[in-house]
Motif scaffolding. Sequence first.
Motif, PDB file in Angstrom:
ATOM      1  N   PRO A 255       4.921   0.852  13.152  1.00  0.00           N
ATOM      2  CA  PRO A 255       6.012   1.765  12.781  1.00  0.00           C
ATOM      3  C   PRO A 255       5.512   2.931  11.923  1.00  0.00           C
ATOM      4  O   PRO A 255       4.715   2.734  11.007  1.00  0.00           O
ATOM      5  CB  PRO A 255       6.973   0.867  11.995  1.00  0.00           C
ATOM      6  CG  PRO A 255       6.705  -0.509  12.523  1.00  0.00           C
ATOM      7  CD  PRO A 255       5.244  -0.549  12.827  1.00  0.00           C
ATOM      8  N   LYS A 256       5.990   4.113  12.228  1.00  0.00           N
ATOM      9  CA  LYS A 256       5.534   5.322  11.549  1.00  0.00           C
ATOM     10  C   LYS A 256       5.780   5.242  10.046  1.00  0.00           C
ATOM     11  O   LYS A 256       4.939   5.643   9.238  1.00  0.00           O
ATOM     12  CB  LYS A 256       6.245   6.538  12.137  1.00  0.00           C
ATOM     13  CG  LYS A 256       5.819   7.866  11.512  1.00  0.00           C
ATOM     14  CD  LYS A 256       6.575   9.029  12.126  1.00  0.00           C
ATOM     15  CE  LYS A 256       6.165  10.341  11.455  1.00  0.00           C
ATOM     16  NZ  LYS A 256       6.927  11.483  12.026  1.00  0.00           N
ATOM     17  N   ARG A 257       6.949   4.719   9.661  1.00  0.00           N
ATOM     18  CA  ARG A 257       7.303   4.631   8.243  1.00  0.00           C
ATOM     19  C   ARG A 257       6.326   3.740   7.487  1.00  0.00           C
ATOM     20  O   ARG A 257       5.921   4.054   6.364  1.00  0.00           O
ATOM     21  CB  ARG A 257       8.731   4.094   8.103  1.00  0.00           C
ATOM     22  CG  ARG A 257       9.229   3.938   6.671  1.00  0.00           C
ATOM     23  CD  ARG A 257       9.210   5.250   5.922  1.00  0.00           C
ATOM     24  NE  ARG A 257       9.726   5.117   4.568  1.00  0.00           N
ATOM     25  CZ  ARG A 257       9.482   5.971   3.600  1.00  0.00           C
ATOM     26  NH1 ARG A 257       8.704   7.023   3.829  1.00  0.00           N
ATOM     27  NH2 ARG A 257       9.987   5.787   2.393  1.00  0.00           N
ATOM     28  N   LEU A 258       5.919   2.616   8.103  1.00  0.00           N
ATOM     29  CA  LEU A 258       4.980   1.704   7.470  1.00  0.00           C
ATOM     30  C   LEU A 258       3.619   2.369   7.300  1.00  0.00           C
ATOM     31  O   LEU A 258       2.963   2.221   6.262  1.00  0.00           O
ATOM     32  CB  LEU A 258       4.848   0.428   8.301  1.00  0.00           C
ATOM     33  CG  LEU A 258       3.881  -0.644   7.770  1.00  0.00           C
ATOM     34  CD1 LEU A 258       4.261  -1.067   6.358  1.00  0.00           C
ATOM     35  CD2 LEU A 258       3.856  -1.856   8.694  1.00  0.00           C
ATOM     36  N   LYS A 259       3.179   3.103   8.310  1.00  0.00           N
ATOM     37  CA  LYS A 259       1.912   3.833   8.215  1.00  0.00           C
ATOM     38  C   LYS A 259       1.937   4.811   7.048  1.00  0.00           C
ATOM     39  O   LYS A 259       0.994   4.905   6.256  1.00  0.00           O
ATOM     40  CB  LYS A 259       1.641   4.604   9.515  1.00  0.00           C
ATOM     41  CG  LYS A 259       1.190   3.769  10.684  1.00  0.00           C
ATOM     42  CD  LYS A 259       0.859   4.668  11.869  1.00  0.00           C
ATOM     43  CE  LYS A 259       0.412   3.870  13.070  1.00  0.00           C
ATOM     44  NZ  LYS A 259       0.074   4.736  14.226  1.00  0.00           N
ATOM     45  N   GLU A 260       3.029   5.549   6.943  1.00  0.00           N
ATOM     46  CA  GLU A 260       3.150   6.551   5.875  1.00  0.00           C
ATOM     47  C   GLU A 260       3.104   5.904   4.499  1.00  0.00           C
ATOM     48  O   GLU A 260       2.477   6.420   3.568  1.00  0.00           O
ATOM     49  CB  GLU A 260       4.452   7.339   6.056  1.00  0.00           C
ATOM     50  CG  GLU A 260       4.453   8.239   7.275  1.00  0.00           C
ATOM     51  CD  GLU A 260       5.819   8.876   7.515  1.00  0.00           C
ATOM     52  OE1 GLU A 260       6.798   8.437   6.843  1.00  0.00           O
ATOM     53  OE2 GLU A 260       5.912   9.788   8.349  1.00  0.00           O
ATOM     54  N   LEU A 261       3.784   4.758   4.353  1.00  0.00           N
ATOM     55  CA  LEU A 261       3.791   4.060   3.066  1.00  0.00           C
ATOM     56  C   LEU A 261       2.392   3.567   2.693  1.00  0.00           C
ATOM     57  O   LEU A 261       1.968   3.680   1.540  1.00  0.00           O
ATOM     58  CB  LEU A 261       4.767   2.886   3.109  1.00  0.00           C
ATOM     59  CG  LEU A 261       6.257   3.230   3.105  1.00  0.00           C
ATOM     60  CD1 LEU A 261       7.099   1.977   3.337  1.00  0.00           C
ATOM     61  CD2 LEU A 261       6.656   3.899   1.792  1.00  0.00           C
ATOM     62  N   MET A 262       1.665   3.024   3.658  1.00  0.00           N
ATOM     63  CA  MET A 262       0.310   2.529   3.402  1.00  0.00           C
ATOM     64  C   MET A 262      -0.631   3.660   3.017  1.00  0.00           C
ATOM     65  O   MET A 262      -1.411   3.546   2.063  1.00  0.00           O
ATOM     66  CB  MET A 262      -0.223   1.790   4.636  1.00  0.00           C
ATOM     67  CG  MET A 262       0.462   0.467   4.912  1.00  0.00           C
ATOM     68  SD  MET A 262      -0.148  -0.353   6.413  1.00  0.00           S
ATOM     69  CE  MET A 262      -1.834  -0.745   5.911  1.00  0.00           C
ATOM     70  N   LEU A 263      -0.552   4.766   3.740  1.00  0.00           N
ATOM     71  CA  LEU A 263      -1.418   5.916   3.444  1.00  0.00           C
ATOM     72  C   LEU A 263      -1.091   6.511   2.083  1.00  0.00           C
ATOM     73  O   LEU A 263      -1.988   6.911   1.327  1.00  0.00           O
ATOM     74  CB  LEU A 263      -1.273   6.973   4.536  1.00  0.00           C
ATOM     75  CG  LEU A 263      -1.829   6.576   5.913  1.00  0.00           C
ATOM     76  CD1 LEU A 263      -1.408   7.588   6.978  1.00  0.00           C
ATOM     77  CD2 LEU A 263      -3.349   6.470   5.861  1.00  0.00           C
ATOM     78  N   LYS A 264       0.198   6.556   1.755  1.00  0.00           N
ATOM     79  CA  LYS A 264       0.609   7.103   0.461  1.00  0.00           C
ATOM     80  C   LYS A 264       0.101   6.232  -0.687  1.00  0.00           C
ATOM     81  O   LYS A 264      -0.446   6.738  -1.675  1.00  0.00           O
ATOM     82  CB  LYS A 264       2.136   7.205   0.400  1.00  0.00           C
ATOM     83  CG  LYS A 264       2.652   7.790  -0.915  1.00  0.00           C
ATOM     84  CD  LYS A 264       4.175   7.847  -0.929  1.00  0.00           C
ATOM     85  CE  LYS A 264       4.669   8.411  -2.256  1.00  0.00           C
ATOM     86  NZ  LYS A 264       6.168   8.432  -2.319  1.00  0.00           N
ATOM     87  N   GLU A 265       0.277   4.913  -0.559  1.00  0.00           N
ATOM     88  CA  GLU A 265      -0.181   4.002  -1.618  1.00  0.00           C
ATOM     89  C   GLU A 265      -1.693   4.056  -1.769  1.00  0.00           C
ATOM     90  O   GLU A 265      -2.226   4.029  -2.877  1.00  0.00           O
ATOM     91  CB  GLU A 265       0.260   2.578  -1.312  1.00  0.00           C
ATOM     92  CG  GLU A 265      -0.084   1.597  -2.421  1.00  0.00           C
ATOM     93  CD  GLU A 265       0.462   0.216  -2.195  1.00  0.00           C
ATOM     94  OE1 GLU A 265       0.002  -0.720  -2.891  1.00  0.00           O
ATOM     95  OE2 GLU A 265       1.349   0.042  -1.331  1.00  0.00           O
ATOM     96  N   ALA A 266      -2.407   4.146  -0.641  1.00  0.00           N
ATOM     97  CA  ALA A 266      -3.868   4.197  -0.688  1.00  0.00           C
ATOM     98  C   ALA A 266      -4.361   5.443  -1.395  1.00  0.00           C
ATOM     99  O   ALA A 266      -5.331   5.403  -2.163  1.00  0.00           O
ATOM    100  CB  ALA A 266      -4.436   4.132   0.723  1.00  0.00           C
ATOM    101  N   SER A 267      -3.681   6.570  -1.170  1.00  0.00           N
ATOM    102  CA  SER A 267      -4.114   7.830  -1.796  1.00  0.00           C
ATOM    103  C   SER A 267      -3.737   7.901  -3.265  1.00  0.00           C
ATOM    104  O   SER A 267      -4.477   8.432  -4.085  1.00  0.00           O
ATOM    105  CB  SER A 267      -3.499   9.023  -1.045  1.00  0.00           C
ATOM    106  OG  SER A 267      -2.085   8.992  -1.139  1.00  0.00           O
TER     107      SER A 267
END
Length: 440
Positions: A255-267
Amino acid sequence: MLIQFSVSNFKTFKNKATLDLIASNYDKETREKENVIQIPEFGLRILKSAVVYGANASGKSRFMDALAFMKTFVIRSSTDRLKGDPINVDQFRLATDIENASTEFEILFIHNNEMYRYGFEISKQAVLAEWLYHRPKTKEIEIFYREGQRFEFHVKRFSKGHTLAKEDLVRENALLLSVAAQFNDQLSGEIINWFKKLTVISGLQEHRYQRITLDKTDDINQKKRILELLAVADLGIHDITLERIDLENLPADMPKRLKELMLKEASESNTAFISDILTKHRRYDADKNYIGDVNFSLEDDESSGTFKLFSLAGSVLDALEHGYPLFIDELDSKLHPNLVCKLAELFNSSTTNPKNAQLIFNTHDTDLLSSGLFRRDQIWFTEKDRYGAASLFSLSDFKSEVRRTENFQSNYIQGKYGAIPFLGEFISPFVSQIISDDKK
């Protein structure tokens, strides 16, 4: 270094309960060198560890909850709520005579070779009182005392607090100490930092504190210490590897939303996402010759005890390395009694604990009482009365009634110290009749 912690009117504790880690003179001939920290500048002898026993629902975990609540409220009271927000304190609910009473917390500790006594009283709406005393040498000095929104200060030592109160910047539902630290007051910041280092964890929720261990595996020396701790437990593990999720090659159907959350937390937090923790075991042929290694999944292939010990390793090593107090609720859950003894020995030993870390934990494992690891003043009990109110007391409170040569385990099981369940009949006459009828 923790000296004392007290709480009243919190969850199952109606009256004041105090954990006192000042070593008793009554036990001075027992494991004095191993289990006691000598602090000559304050004339104190402080215990390195303590173990708490009690029946189910007697207050063992609730006492840990009290310390965890105090820590969280001290650190976050100035940022987690707005003016008028309630304070989510869980007070004793089984007595009408204290329905409108406050909840009180007080802690006494040593930080950077200076002693502090800090406490507060709260209701569900406001901070009713707050105080801080500082003892750099022999004399205790009042830094501030608060009653509602009225403050008294040692202005020279706490000018920032005086200014904040004068400018009405301390909300009714926030601690002055927390607000002052937010405004970069040095003294408040030091105390807040001590609270941050104080660790309270649940031995039943391994995933919540496993991250500390995972972060340490990136350092070669820290990873070596983790492996040494696992080796003591004879688990057959000689290496650990973390499998990380490649954020650049996430599944197309994610899911796109999950990808965005993971990338945001990682950064934002520089956090690596772990897909699995692999433990390496040696493999042998039919003639018992070592021929290579095989990887196991920590969560899928290893025992629950191995998973717990790995998860605990980071917190244990962190406390020993820096000299922090470590509280563990249900330490013995999933762990062999001998392993629990080994963990206690790590804190009692001046060799493995040169910074004087402290371990306080609760357990049902009575084997520890006959291990010889603990003095009477290190053995504590919680007990609940017929009205639902819990109390906390030490084996040393019995003084001459309990000799240090007695069999503590046998005496405890027999109920000589209290703090055990009084069990009724598990099968009532009514249930017995049903069973009997079913057999006809």
